[in-house]
Design a protein around this motif. Structure first.
Motif, PDB file in Angstrom:
ATOM      1  N   GLY A 228      12.043  27.150 -57.501  1.00 17.19           N
ATOM      2  CA  GLY A 228      10.838  26.560 -56.671  1.00 17.19           C
ATOM      3  C   GLY A 228      10.426  27.795 -56.200  1.00 17.19           C
ATOM      4  O   GLY A 228       9.033  27.832 -55.445  1.00 17.19           O
ATOM      5  N   TRP A 229      11.180  28.348 -55.185  1.00 17.28           N
ATOM      6  CA  TRP A 229      11.096  29.839 -54.294  1.00 17.28           C
ATOM      7  C   TRP A 229      10.027  31.036 -55.458  1.00 17.28           C
ATOM      8  O   TRP A 229       9.314  30.998 -55.431  1.00 17.28           O
TER       9      TRP A 229
ATOM     10  N   ALA B 154       8.736  30.138 -57.830  1.00 16.02           N
ATOM     11  CA  ALA B 154       7.101  29.605 -58.848  1.00 16.02           C
ATOM     12  C   ALA B 154       6.360  29.868 -57.946  1.00 16.02           C
ATOM     13  O   ALA B 154       5.018  29.460 -57.878  1.00 16.02           O
ATOM     14  N   CYS B 155       6.420  29.786 -56.558  1.00 17.28           N
ATOM     15  CA  CYS B 155       5.933  29.552 -55.222  1.00 17.28           C
ATOM     16  C   CYS B 155       5.430  31.317 -54.737  1.00 17.28           C
ATOM     17  O   CYS B 155       4.716  31.136 -53.665  1.00 17.28           O
ATOM     18  N   GLU B 156       5.750  32.093 -55.594  1.00 16.52           N
ATOM     19  CA  GLU B 156       5.496  33.593 -55.304  1.00 16.52           C
ATOM     20  C   GLU B 156       6.716  33.965 -53.969  1.00 16.52           C
ATOM     21  O   GLU B 156       5.434  35.185 -53.186  1.00 16.52           O
TER      22      GLU B 156
ATOM     23  N   SER C 224       6.870  32.203 -51.669  1.00 18.38           N
ATOM     24  CA  SER C 224       6.751  31.658 -50.090  1.00 18.38           C
ATOM     25  C   SER C 224       7.458  30.216 -49.534  1.00 18.38           C
ATOM     26  O   SER C 224       7.376  29.338 -50.320  1.00 18.38           O
TER      27      SER C 224
ATOM     28  N   ARG D  35       5.834  26.861 -49.092  1.00 17.89           N
ATOM     29  CA  ARG D  35       5.522  26.305 -50.104  1.00 17.89           C
ATOM     30  C   ARG D  35       6.977  25.506 -50.942  1.00 17.89           C
ATOM     31  O   ARG D  35       6.236  24.442 -52.240  1.00 17.89           O
ATOM     32  N   ALA D  36       7.366  26.815 -50.710  1.00 10.87           N
ATOM     33  CA  ALA D  36       8.214  25.794 -51.410  1.00 10.87           C
ATOM     34  C   ALA D  36       9.362  24.642 -51.355  1.00 10.87           C
ATOM     35  O   ALA D  36       9.536  23.758 -51.357  1.00 10.87           O
TER      36      ALA D  36
ATOM     37  N   ARG E  22       6.884  21.890 -52.152  1.00  7.93           N
ATOM     38  CA  ARG E  22       7.394  21.448 -53.435  1.00  7.93           C
ATOM     39  C   ARG E  22       8.833  20.849 -53.719  1.00  7.93           C
ATOM     40  O   ARG E  22       8.711  19.823 -54.397  1.00  7.93           O
TER      41      ARG E  22
ATOM     42  N   ARG F  77      11.727  23.964 -44.703  1.00  8.98           N
ATOM     43  CA  ARG F  77      11.444  25.667 -44.507  1.00  8.98           C
ATOM     44  C   ARG F  77      12.500  26.674 -44.471  1.00  8.98           C
ATOM     45  O   ARG F  77      12.396  27.301 -45.093  1.00  8.98           O
TER      46      ARG F  77
END
Length: 398
Positions: A338-339, A341-343, A345, A348-349, A352, A357
């Motif tokens: 997930g991290w 995939a969220c570049e 971030s 955002r992860a 997701r 955070r």
């Protein structure tokens, strides 16, 4: 009006005499028949040379006349000839409607000649001929129908053979055979340019519905081949067209998994494109539903193309991680996925993954400890990313 008087043996004798007289005029009738056909359509003269057409027409009309006066239990030579003619005309490419018209035209011509030849004689002969009307036209109808059925059967067989030949040519291209002239023959048969942009799509078989395959769309043309483990599609692109349109059309019509090759410059390169499309397909996880492009999955493709090295990479990078309980291991690897995939971030992860955070940061730090690698170091990040791909795709290799 009273009932029609049945045809007698005497009627048959009179009809036979009229047919014998008609045979003496056969050359002139054939000339007139061919003239009428040419007036109706110039195609008749384009299918056969005139001499051959004259001989075949003379034989057909002679057999037809002789059949009219033959005993009732005689073999139907006219139908045998009509069947042979139907097969021959299909192979020669004469349109079916023109074949039927030729039989009808000959029937009208012969009937008019019979009537004209009888009109100046005794009324009894003309009356006998009128009682034979149904029999004469039934014979013409049977000849036309027999020729049509033979034509259609031959046409279907020729189409099947042509389809098989084209499929064999396409299969040879997809297998990468280097036979001289292969691409040119395939281009002519498939009505495709020999040189031009092409791509190949490979779809895995499961969950595929027959009507999912696109044939055209976004200026693209798809030609599909069924295989035991899926389907292969050759995509003809317009000059200058890239793969974005291919991906959009497939995304709207096909459930994955599937792979799309890079663009190749001609039919002769379809074998290489097919291998690259299969490599793209191998980058899809076992439960994948997407149709992916190889040019967007290059690092993963490098991993799956070397399964032995991929296994060693997983063992080296995730060695300690693999000893964890499956649920614990899945949480850590899912967080890393997930991290990425969220570049990178964490916020955002977290959204997701439905967690805080700080939870993302804690899981990533634990992952770094278990792997002895830092996500802040580019080389370590590359290793962990490739190892994650190799781990997820390990089920595909097995």
């Amino acid at each position: 009006m009273g009932a029609r008087r049945p045809r007698t043996g005497h009627d048959w004798k009179l009809l036979a005499e009229s047919c014998t007289a008609l045979l003496e005029r056969l050359p002139q009738l054939v000339d007139e028949h061919l003239r009428q056909l040419t007036v109706h359509s110039p195609v008749y003269g384009q299918v056969l040379p005139h001499d051959q057409q004259w001989r075949e027409a003379e034989e057909a009309m002679r057999i037809g006349i002789e059949t009219l006066s033959a005993p009732r239990d005689s073999p139907r030579r006219d139908l045998e000839h009509a069947e042979d003619t139907g097969r021959r005309r299909a192979r020669q490419g004469l349109p079916l409607d023109l074949l039927v018209h030729a039989y009808r035209s000959a029937g009208y011509l012969l009937w008019d000649a019979l009537v004209d030849g009888t009109a100046g004689r005794e009324p009894e002969r003309l009356t006998a001929l009128m009682r034979s009307t149904t029999m004469v036209w039934s014979a013409v109808d049977a000849q036309a129908q027999t020729a049509s059925e033979a034509y259609r059967a031959t046409e279907a067989e020729l189409r099947r053979r042509t389809d098989e030949q084209l499929q064999a040519l396409l299969d040879a291209l997809l297998e990468g055979q280097a036979t001289p002239g292969l691409a040119a023959r395939a281009a002519a048969g498939l009505d495709l340019p020999e040189h031009g942009p092409y791509a190949v799509v490979v779809l895995r078989a499961e969950r595929r519905e027959p009507d999912e395959r696109p044939v055209r769309g976004a200026g693209l043309r798809f030609i599909w081949r069924m295989r035991a483990d899926g389907e292969v599609g050759v995509v003809a692109l317009a000059p200058g067209q890239g793969l974005d349109g291919v991906a959009r059309v497939l995304a709207g019509r096909c459930s994955g998994p599937g792979g799309i090759s890079p663009v190749v410059p001609g039919l002769a390169e379809l074998g290489r494109a097919r291998r690259l499309a299969e490599l793209a397909l191998r980058t899809c996880p076992p439960d994948g539903t997407a149709v992916v492009r190889l040019d967007q999955r290059m690092p993963t493709a490098l991993v799956v193309s070397q399964p032995e090295l991929a296994d060693r990479l997983v063992a080296d990078v995730f060695g300690a991680l693999l000893e964890l309980e499956p649920a614990d291991r899945a949480v850590l690897l899912g967080t890393l996925d997930g991290w990425l995939a969220c570049e990178g971030s964490a916020g955002r992860a977290a959204a997701r993954l439905y967690c805080h955070r700080n939870t993302v940061f804690n899981r990533l730090r634990r992952l770094e400890q278990l792997t002895s690698r830092s996500l802040a170091r580019p080389r370590d990040l590359i290793e962990m990313t490739l190892a994650l791909d190799a781990y997820r795709l390990s089920g595909v290799r097995r």
